[in-house]
Write a protein that holds these residues in place. Sequence first.
Motif, PDB file in Angstrom:
ATOM      1  N   ALA A  66      14.764 -12.817  -6.763  1.00  0.00           N
ATOM      2  CA  ALA A  66      15.024 -11.997  -5.576  1.00  0.00           C
ATOM      3  C   ALA A  66      14.208 -10.706  -5.611  1.00  0.00           C
ATOM      4  O   ALA A  66      13.648 -10.277  -4.596  1.00  0.00           O
ATOM      5  N   MET A  67      14.139 -10.091  -6.780  1.00  0.00           N
ATOM      6  CA  MET A  67      13.364  -8.854  -6.908  1.00  0.00           C
ATOM      7  C   MET A  67      11.890  -9.091  -6.594  1.00  0.00           C
ATOM      8  O   MET A  67      11.265  -8.308  -5.865  1.00  0.00           O
ATOM      9  N   PHE A  68      11.330 -10.157  -7.115  1.00  0.00           N
ATOM     10  CA  PHE A  68       9.901 -10.370  -6.921  1.00  0.00           C
ATOM     11  C   PHE A  68       9.567 -10.794  -5.501  1.00  0.00           C
ATOM     12  O   PHE A  68       8.462 -10.510  -5.016  1.00  0.00           O
ATOM     13  N   ALA A  69      10.502 -11.413  -4.817  1.00  0.00           N
ATOM     14  CA  ALA A  69      10.268 -11.678  -3.393  1.00  0.00           C
ATOM     15  C   ALA A  69      10.137 -10.359  -2.638  1.00  0.00           C
ATOM     16  O   ALA A  69       9.259 -10.189  -1.782  1.00  0.00           O
ATOM     17  N   LYS A  70      11.003  -9.392  -2.983  1.00  0.00           N
ATOM     18  CA  LYS A  70      10.928  -8.073  -2.357  1.00  0.00           C
ATOM     19  C   LYS A  70       9.671  -7.323  -2.796  1.00  0.00           C
ATOM     20  O   LYS A  70       8.984  -6.692  -1.980  1.00  0.00           O
ATOM     21  N   LEU A  71       9.342  -7.386  -4.071  1.00  0.00           N
ATOM     22  CA  LEU A  71       8.180  -6.664  -4.572  1.00  0.00           C
ATOM     23  C   LEU A  71       6.881  -7.239  -4.017  1.00  0.00           C
ATOM     24  O   LEU A  71       5.931  -6.496  -3.755  1.00  0.00           O
ATOM     25  N   LYS A  72       6.832  -8.521  -3.801  1.00  0.00           N
ATOM     26  CA  LYS A  72       5.667  -9.125  -3.161  1.00  0.00           C
ATOM     27  C   LYS A  72       5.453  -8.518  -1.780  1.00  0.00           C
ATOM     28  O   LYS A  72       4.321  -8.212  -1.377  1.00  0.00           O
ATOM     29  N   ALA A  73       6.550  -8.318  -1.079  1.00  0.00           N
ATOM     30  CA  ALA A  73       6.464  -7.785   0.285  1.00  0.00           C
ATOM     31  C   ALA A  73       6.102  -6.306   0.313  1.00  0.00           C
ATOM     32  O   ALA A  73       5.582  -5.814   1.326  1.00  0.00           O
ATOM     33  N   THR A  74       6.355  -5.589  -0.768  1.00  0.00           N
ATOM     34  CA  THR A  74       6.111  -4.140  -0.787  1.00  0.00           C
ATOM     35  C   THR A  74       4.864  -3.750  -1.579  1.00  0.00           C
ATOM     36  O   THR A  74       4.561  -2.558  -1.685  1.00  0.00           O
ATOM     37  N   GLN A  75       4.166  -4.733  -2.128  1.00  0.00           N
ATOM     38  CA  GLN A  75       2.910  -4.421  -2.826  1.00  0.00           C
ATOM     39  C   GLN A  75       1.908  -3.840  -1.837  1.00  0.00           C
ATOM     40  O   GLN A  75       1.736  -4.347  -0.732  1.00  0.00           O
ATOM     41  N   GLN A  76       1.250  -2.765  -2.226  1.00  0.00           N
ATOM     42  CA  GLN A  76       0.281  -2.126  -1.348  1.00  0.00           C
ATOM     43  C   GLN A  76      -1.035  -2.903  -1.326  1.00  0.00           C
ATOM     44  O   GLN A  76      -1.319  -3.691  -2.235  1.00  0.00           O
ATOM     45  N   ALA A  77      -1.817  -2.679  -0.309  1.00  0.00           N
ATOM     46  CA  ALA A  77      -3.056  -3.441  -0.123  1.00  0.00           C
ATOM     47  C   ALA A  77      -3.980  -3.330  -1.323  1.00  0.00           C
ATOM     48  O   ALA A  77      -4.709  -4.278  -1.648  1.00  0.00           O
ATOM     49  N   GLY A  78      -3.937  -2.193  -2.002  1.00  0.00           N
ATOM     50  CA  GLY A  78      -4.786  -2.003  -3.179  1.00  0.00           C
ATOM     51  C   GLY A  78      -4.316  -2.756  -4.402  1.00  0.00           C
ATOM     52  O   GLY A  78      -5.021  -2.797  -5.412  1.00  0.00           O
ATOM     53  N   GLY A  79      -3.098  -3.305  -4.360  1.00  0.00           N
ATOM     54  CA  GLY A  79      -2.567  -4.064  -5.484  1.00  0.00           C
ATOM     55  C   GLY A  79      -1.494  -3.350  -6.274  1.00  0.00           C
ATOM     56  O   GLY A  79      -0.850  -3.942  -7.141  1.00  0.00           O
ATOM     57  N   TYR A  80      -1.243  -2.077  -5.984  1.00  0.00           N
ATOM     58  CA  TYR A  80      -0.289  -1.274  -6.742  1.00  0.00           C
ATOM     59  C   TYR A  80       1.023  -1.106  -5.973  1.00  0.00           C
ATOM     60  O   TYR A  80       1.162  -1.517  -4.817  1.00  0.00           O
TER      61      TYR A  80
END
Length: 367
Positions: free
Chosen positions: A248-262
């Motif tokens: 669940a966390m990584f689904a959210k983190l995938k969505a919030t990753q910035q365009a630069g990758g960070y």
Amino acid sequence: MVATLSRPRLAITVLALLAGLAPGVRAVPGAQAAPAACADLAPIRLAADHWIAGHGSATDSTWFNALFIKGDIETYRRTGDSKYLSYATAWANHNNWKLPTNAPNYDGPEASQEYLDLYDLDPAHPARDIADAQAYVTKQTARVQGGKVSDLSYVDAVRLGALSAFARLGVPNHNQAEIDAMAKMFAYTEAHIYDRAAALWWRDSRWVGTTQHWSRGNGWIVTALTDTVAALPAGDPNRAHYVSLLQAMFAKLKATQQAGGYWTADVDHPSAYPAPESSGTSMYTYGLARGIQLGYLDAATYTPVAQRSWAWLRDTALHANGVVGYVQGPASHPSQYQPISPTATSNYGVGAFLMAGVEASKFTPGC
């Protein structure tokens, strides 16, 4: 009597003898060096060597230093270079394999996890080398059995309070009480500071009900659960639950990753503090890469996420002189140490970078 980890006593190989290890240091399976053609070895070595060159191994066992040692140990596993194992072993010997006695709250037990790493790597280590780690787990288990389950009340403590040590000691020694204590402490944490709707964690009770989710704070949860999942057997019900939380966390983190990758210091509000933050980004990268390898994160979905974050860490956060930058200083929420400087660095930030690089490099062609 101190319980000891159940493990085979493995012979030293001829190759290890040829490696020129320092006295008292033995190479064992666990150092699985990447091919010489692996392009990612150079940045990993650059970051590790720069920090080591400026900091002797005679540092204390507080979490700041222990997190660097974790990265240093993983660098040894990936490169097979004995100097990294020698550095970590000298650190442990300097501290007599003891946890710090003056660390606040539950920030001190982190070192137990690095002692266990070193113990696992060298079958010649005597049980006394993990005696203090075992004593901590034993004492904490007794506290839980006495009804005190609320000690891991802030996100840092889930990692720094050595959640994985309970599994790493309890499982091979068939000590269900230690595993149960781990589960009860974490259940309290989850019940009080997990924002289920956001699939992220509040740092502590001060932030409950807000939309602020601190990047490194969630990184502490990721690294703690990732290492705990790796230590638990496949059929363990706690493992299945922890995997579901990570998914669940990584689904959210995938969505919030910035365009630069960070990721920025405030996961949900990147515009509030727009500077990249490398320690949280490193911890997420580590968790992503290990989760893919262990099979609970879909490779097609998450490999590109891990590759983007590692590319940013390798190509931007790491400077040509070996400094790992964009590290938020010791904090408890996003607004501290802002704006984060490209050259802001720390021992724990470098350690997290090394952990990320070692695992992410396994997806790089030639590695």
